[in-house]
Design an enzyme around this catalytic site. Structure first.
Site, mmCIF file in Angstrom:
data_model
loop_
_atom_site.group_PDB
_atom_site.id
_atom_site.type_symbol
_atom_site.label_atom_id
_atom_site.label_comp_id
_atom_site.label_asym_id
_atom_site.label_seq_id
_atom_site.Cartn_x
_atom_site.Cartn_y
_atom_site.Cartn_z
ATOM 1 C CE1 TYR A 23 81.694 55.012 40.673
ATOM 2 C CE2 TYR A 23 83.180 53.809 39.235
ATOM 3 C CZ TYR A 23 82.453 53.899 40.406
ATOM 4 O OH TYR A 23 82.490 52.863 41.310
ATOM 5 C CE LYS B 297 81.955 50.150 38.317
ATOM 6 N NZ LYS B 297 83.391 49.777 38.542
HETATM 7 P P1 NAD Z 1 88.715 41.584 42.120
HETATM 8 O O1 NAD Z 1 89.450 41.014 40.961
HETATM 9 O O2 NAD Z 1 89.493 42.176 43.221
HETATM 10 O O3 NAD Z 1 87.746 40.470 42.742
HETATM 11 C C1 NAD Z 1 86.964 39.629 41.931
HETATM 12 C C2 NAD Z 1 86.567 38.416 42.736
HETATM 13 O O4 NAD Z 1 85.842 37.532 41.873
HETATM 14 C C3 NAD Z 1 87.761 37.620 43.282
HETATM 15 O O5 NAD Z 1 87.489 37.227 44.599
HETATM 16 C C4 NAD Z 1 87.826 36.409 42.381
HETATM 17 O O6 NAD Z 1 88.335 35.265 43.051
HETATM 18 C C5 NAD Z 1 86.357 36.219 42.025
HETATM 19 N N1 NAD Z 1 86.162 35.472 40.784
HETATM 20 C C6 NAD Z 1 85.286 34.472 40.632
HETATM 21 N N2 NAD Z 1 85.339 33.978 39.396
HETATM 22 C C7 NAD Z 1 86.292 34.659 38.749
HETATM 23 C C8 NAD Z 1 86.823 34.577 37.439
HETATM 24 N N3 NAD Z 1 86.361 33.714 36.533
HETATM 25 N N4 NAD Z 1 87.822 35.433 37.120
HETATM 26 C C9 NAD Z 1 88.267 36.334 38.000
HETATM 27 N N5 NAD Z 1 87.806 36.459 39.264
HETATM 28 C C10 NAD Z 1 86.821 35.612 39.639
HETATM 29 O O7 NAD Z 1 87.678 42.637 41.519
HETATM 30 P P2 NAD Z 1 86.959 43.833 42.304
HETATM 31 O O8 NAD Z 1 87.765 45.058 42.136
HETATM 32 O O9 NAD Z 1 86.591 43.406 43.648
HETATM 33 O O10 NAD Z 1 85.659 44.018 41.385
HETATM 34 C C11 NAD Z 1 84.526 43.168 41.495
HETATM 35 C C12 NAD Z 1 83.294 43.922 40.999
HETATM 36 O O11 NAD Z 1 83.091 45.061 41.813
HETATM 37 C C13 NAD Z 1 83.410 44.453 39.571
HETATM 38 O O12 NAD Z 1 82.182 44.355 38.921
HETATM 39 C C14 NAD Z 1 83.773 45.918 39.750
HETATM 40 O O13 NAD Z 1 83.316 46.741 38.687
HETATM 41 C C15 NAD Z 1 83.047 46.241 41.043
HETATM 42 N N6 NAD Z 1 83.703 47.325 41.789
HETATM 43 C C16 NAD Z 1 82.959 48.369 42.194
HETATM 44 C C17 NAD Z 1 83.527 49.402 42.904
HETATM 45 C C18 NAD Z 1 82.685 50.550 43.379
HETATM 46 O O14 NAD Z 1 83.249 51.543 43.818
HETATM 47 N N7 NAD Z 1 81.381 50.449 43.328
HETATM 48 C C19 NAD Z 1 84.894 49.369 43.179
HETATM 49 C C20 NAD Z 1 85.639 48.273 42.760
HETATM 50 C C21 NAD Z 1 85.037 47.250 42.059
#
Ligand code: NAD
Length: 374
Positions: A230, A147
């Protein structure tokens, strides 16, 4: 055992089931090169754990999804897709991932030839969801996309169309549809346990943020896209109806430099049928985590409502007696089972599209100061 029982109850209940886009065919193991799976009997197929490849090895993939995949019965962590080579060794060691199941963003499409991978789970920054979901579907894989599904409704439409075209299942990572307290809220509202709900309050905010979440091109917006979603979800699943219009107001920027591209906070109101309202708040500078429903003859409340664990529930009759579960494990197992059983997922792309449509209406209302029909 308990978790299994709970998952099968969820399936029976068809929780969250919105209109489903329909599939022309579901092969379970998808890709034409999947000889191994094609040779399995139905019984073996039902027993076989489906392979998941995580795309994007950031905080959520590493902190929640990979550990949850150590507790799943119907799927396992089979592969990774990453643009950061330095992450590979540790992931391979920690999760016993074969070298041949490691991809980067350039060779990702060759995942089509890998029979170990049945499901691709897209865990990238929001604006990248569309491209990688469509590429995975075109590679013949089922997809779970995090999401918010995408940053525009048009992108959601392209993703849904790609799933239909490929005959594959598309799901959004809505873990709370598999969480007992939130399911209690769905029942409280939709079964009118204390009469019809008149009003909802939903708040979700974090005290700080950083990185791509502050970059409008990658995030699509601020806290509304990330955590406010959410509140939109919660109002929809508690009521079981759809908002007809929204109004919204942006909060003050206490750090205009940090929040130069996205809102720091906002409040919004959603109008539902029959005069029911939901008043919501989201922020990147205030911790908030609440879902409250006021019904004709009582109330129900979750606080905190949306975290990975530690959710607490109460109604005007007393404490909610619900267990904590591994939400992500149940969510991914249910998706794997949906594929095996050739049934819809309760959290399909259409549900994600509807949220994105509402989020876009909220931004339009915030920017124009007008009431916007959804
Ligand atoms: P994060 O920043 O921790 O991780 C993002 C990942 O994408 C990293 O590994 C990064 O290297 C990679 N990436 C690739 N191309 C990129 C770019 N151009 N810029 C930045 N990063 C890049 O983020 P996250 O918290 O893991 O979130 C990722 C996704 O998951 C989002 O869509 C977020 O909304 C979703 N999420 C959902 C939940 C949930 O409870 N369902 C919780 C957290 C995050």
């Amino acid at each position: 055992m308990e978790r299994r029982k709970f998952v099968s109850q969820l399936s029976l209940m068809g929780i969250g089931g919105m209109a489903f886009a329909g599939l022309s065919s579901i092969g379970g193991c998808g890709s034409p090169s999947n000889q191994q799976a094609e040779e399995h009997t139905d019984e073996q197929q039902a027993e076989r754990k489906l392979g998941i490849a995580l795309v994007g090895l950031g905080g959520y993939a590493g902190g929640q999804l990979a550990p949850a995949l150590q507790e799943t019965d119907h799927c396992y962590l089979a592969g990774i897709v990453t643009g950061t080579p330095s992450k590979i060794d540790k992931w391979r060691r920690d999760y016993d991932i074969p070298e041949g199941n490691v991809y980067n963003y350039e060779n990702f499409d060759t995942i089509a030839d890998n029979p170990d991978i049945d499901i691709v789970y897209v865990v990238l920054p929001n604006a990248m969801h569309t491209e990688y979901t469509i590429r995975a579907l075109q590679a013949g894989k089922h997809v779970i996309c995090e999401k918010p599904m995408a940053v525009t409704v048009e992108d959601c439409d392209r993703m849904i169309a790609a799933a239909k075209e490929a005959g594959k299942l598309l799901s959004i990572g809505y873990r709370l549809h598999f969480e007992p307290h939130n399911i209690e809220m769905m029942r409280f509202g939709q079964e009118k346990r204390m009469g019809a709900i008149k009003h909802i309050i939903a708040d979700n905010g974090m005290g700080s943020t950083e990185g791509w979440r502050l970059d409008k091109a990658l995030a699509g917006g601020g806290p509304l896209m990330d955590v406010g979603i959410y509140c939109v979800q919660a109002a929809r699943y508690t009521l079981g109806t759809e908002p007809v219009a929204v109004t919204a107001k942006e909060g003050p920027k206490t750090d205009p430099e940090m929040f130069k591209e996205v809102e720091e906070s906002l409040t919004w109101e959603m109008e539902f049928p029959d005069g029911v309202t939901a008043v919501c708040k989201s922020s990147y500078s205030e911790n908030m985590n609440l879902l409250r429903a006021e019904a004709e003859h009582g109330w129900a409340k979750l606080e905190p409502a949306f975290p990975y664990s530690g959710i607490q529930g109460e109604t005007s009759d007393g404490e909610m007696d619900c267990e904590g579960v591994n939400q992500q494990a149940i969510q991914m197992d249910d998706f794997a089972k949906a594929i095996k059983e050739n049934r819809p997922t309760p959290v399909p792309g259409e549900m994600g599209r509807q949220d994105v449509k509402i989020l876009q209406a909220i931004y339009q209302a915030m920017e124009s100061g007008e009431r916007v029909v959804v």
